[in-house]
Design a protein around this motif. Structure first.
Motif, PDB file in Angstrom:
ATOM      1  N   HIS A 253       0.830  -1.199   0.000  1.00  0.00           N
ATOM      2  CA  HIS A 253       0.000   0.000   0.000  1.00  0.00           C
ATOM      3  C   HIS A 253       0.870   1.258   0.000  1.00  0.00           C
ATOM      4  O   HIS A 253       2.110   1.185   0.159  1.00  0.00           O
ATOM      5  CB  HIS A 253      -0.975  -0.007   1.180  1.00  0.00           C
ATOM      6  N   ALA A 254       0.253   2.417  -0.188  1.00  0.00           N
ATOM      7  CA  ALA A 254       1.003   3.656  -0.391  1.00  0.00           C
ATOM      8  C   ALA A 254       1.885   4.005   0.802  1.00  0.00           C
ATOM      9  O   ALA A 254       3.011   4.502   0.633  1.00  0.00           O
ATOM     10  CB  ALA A 254       0.040   4.804  -0.693  1.00  0.00           C
ATOM     11  N   TYR A 255       1.413   3.769   2.022  1.00  0.00           N
ATOM     12  CA  TYR A 255       2.220   4.055   3.208  1.00  0.00           C
ATOM     13  C   TYR A 255       3.504   3.202   3.202  1.00  0.00           C
ATOM     14  O   TYR A 255       4.589   3.691   3.518  1.00  0.00           O
ATOM     15  CB  TYR A 255       1.436   3.760   4.485  1.00  0.00           C
ATOM     16  N   ALA A 256       3.355   1.930   2.869  1.00  0.00           N
ATOM     17  CA  ALA A 256       4.512   1.037   2.839  1.00  0.00           C
ATOM     18  C   ALA A 256       5.475   1.434   1.731  1.00  0.00           C
ATOM     19  O   ALA A 256       6.697   1.360   1.900  1.00  0.00           O
ATOM     20  CB  ALA A 256       4.043  -0.410   2.649  1.00  0.00           C
ATOM     21  N   ALA A 257       4.930   1.852   0.587  1.00  0.00           N
ATOM     22  CA  ALA A 257       5.787   2.288  -0.513  1.00  0.00           C
ATOM     23  C   ALA A 257       6.582   3.526  -0.118  1.00  0.00           C
ATOM     24  O   ALA A 257       7.789   3.623  -0.395  1.00  0.00           O
ATOM     25  CB  ALA A 257       4.935   2.567  -1.750  1.00  0.00           C
ATOM     26  N   VAL A 258       5.930   4.488   0.532  1.00  0.00           N
ATOM     27  CA  VAL A 258       6.629   5.689   1.000  1.00  0.00           C
ATOM     28  C   VAL A 258       7.685   5.324   2.036  1.00  0.00           C
ATOM     29  O   VAL A 258       8.797   5.875   2.031  1.00  0.00           O
ATOM     30  CB  VAL A 258       5.622   6.704   1.588  1.00  0.00           C
ATOM     31  N   SER A 259       7.368   4.389   2.910  1.00  0.00           N
ATOM     32  CA  SER A 259       8.336   3.940   3.907  1.00  0.00           C
ATOM     33  C   SER A 259       9.583   3.357   3.249  1.00  0.00           C
ATOM     34  O   SER A 259      10.710   3.559   3.724  1.00  0.00           O
ATOM     35  CB  SER A 259       7.696   2.907   4.831  1.00  0.00           C
TER      36      SER A 259
END
Length: 418
Positions: A253-259
């Motif tokens: 998900h987007a949060y994990a990708a940003v992380s």
């Protein structure tokens, strides 16, 4: 035997679906998949049954597919990823075909981010964060040791914000855009302020300023910070962006990708480069002369930070744009002169131009910010670009970012270890 090249066609000729599929070496349904991804344009035939395709577009796509296939076949070619977000060429860079420096000069960071995500301009847009998301992120950040780096704070805030979002696994475009518009202000709000300001609102640059500097923010300084965010929002497939696309390819998900992106920019060759330039600039300001400082750096075997860029043989357009804005700030004059001294001193042996890291260092040193401030600005700015790339990757085939390893270990079978 050489691979046969696509047969040239008249530029005005239209191809049927069958002809396009044969030229591309795919099934007819794959041709329409290319259309849905924006890689080909189609036109309905007058009878209303079937579509036709521009021969030039089809041939260009066939050549790109051929190059990508060659690059991933172990032939030694660099990994290339088709993208419609950023183009860098001839010492300029463009967001969706529009000059990025011109965008940053005329629009706020939030407006540029919206353009990057959707290709639509939303004048006056401001990102706001949900109170519950901010509360969770602040509690997580407050639990970290005092010596935690800015990227530590931002990474923890990202993970905390994810736990507060039950819809984070929805990878539809609307859902990811919703995440983008709330995650970025949440990250800023989670950073502890240097000074408490009741006006912790308005454009993102103002909210970020009070978390980086204890000085009063004049209009010119705020404009420079906002422009820095807009100029740094994306820069093609930098290492952190590639990490984001790999995560998105696995449907994180987007949060994990940003992380994933935040984990990569901690490297001294990426997001931390502006901090090195900041400390170099302080040394030059302290001694009043760049020559002895440069000599000490070279004697220690260090590369001089803030100079040159592998993608710009000439001048870094981001640095030029930011320097122009910094010249309007009276308190930035000493740091600007020191930066010029660094460039002129090193130019005696290596004629390198200042890059955006040196320009960012001028901003952070002249505005009373810590050496880590440039990394914070970089990470907040680039989050918008990472989400743009994640969105684009969600529209591609899953797990396509899976290169094959070239094994170089002992030839099997080997005996079991004792």
């Amino acid at each position: 035997m050489r691979d046969q090249e696509p047969v040239p066609r008249d530029a005005d000729r239209r191809l049927s679906t069958k002809e396009a599929a044969e030229l591309l070496g795919v099934k007819p349904e794959t041709v329409y998949a290319y259309v849905s991804r924006g890689q080909l344009s189609s036109r309905r035939v007058t009878s209303g049954r079937g579509s036709t395709f521009d021969a030039g577009e089809v041939e260009a796509l066939a050549r790109r597919n051929k190059r990508e296939s060659a690059g991933s076949s172990g032939s030694g070619g660099e990994l290339s990823v088709r993208t419609r977000i950023t183009l860098i060429e001839s010492d300029r860079y463009y967001f969706r075909g529009v000059n990025a420096v011109d965008l940053a000069a005329r629009h706020t960071y939030e407006e540029v981010a919206e353009w990057l995500w959707t290709g639509r301009m939303r004048p006056g847009v401001t990102f706001t964060a949900p109170a519950d998301s901010v509360a969770v992120a602040r509690r997580a950040v407050a639990a970290l040791p005092e010596h935690a780096a800015p990227t530590d704070l931002l990474r923890v805030a990202t993970i905390a914000a994810a736990t507060a979002d039950p819809l984070r696994f929805d990878l539809s475009e609307d859902a990811v855009l919703g995440t983008a518009r709330t995650l970025i202000p949440t990250l800023v709000a989670a950073l502890p302020p240097v000074r408490h300001d009741r006006r912790d609102e308005g454009p993102l640059a103002h909210r970020l300023w009070i978390r980086l500097s204890g000085q009063d923010a004049d209009e010119a300084s705020l404009r420079a910070l906002d422009a820095a965010l807009a100029l740094l929002v994306d820069h093609d497939l930098a290492a952190s962006t590639l990490a984001v696309r790999v995560a998105a390819s696995a449907r994180a998900h987007a949060y994990a990708a940003v992380s994933a992106g935040l984990g990569v920019i901690e490297g001294p060759l990426h997001g931390a480069a502006s901090g090195l330039a900041h400390r170099l600039l302080l040394d030059v300001l302290d001694q009043g002369d760049a020559a002895p400082v440069i000599a000490d750096e070279l004697r220690a075997g260090h590369r001089i930070p803030g100079l040159g860029h592998r993608l710009y043989p000439g001048e870094d357009p981001r640095a030029r744009a930011l320097f122009t804005l910094l010249e309007r700030i009276p308190r930035a004059e000493p740091a600007l002169l020191a930066a010029r001294d660094i460039v002129e001193t090193t130019a005696r042996h290596a004629p390198l131009h200042a890059n955006v890291d040196l320009a960012l260092a001028v901003l952070t040193t002249s505005c009373g910010m810590p050496s880590t401030a440039g990394e914070t600005v970089f990470a907040v700015a680039r989050t918008a670009g990472w989400i743009a790339h994640a969105l684009e990757e969600y529209g591609e085939r899953p797990l396509r970012m899976r290169p094959s390893g070239l094994y170089a270990g002992p030839k099997p079978p080997q005996p079991l270890p004792e």
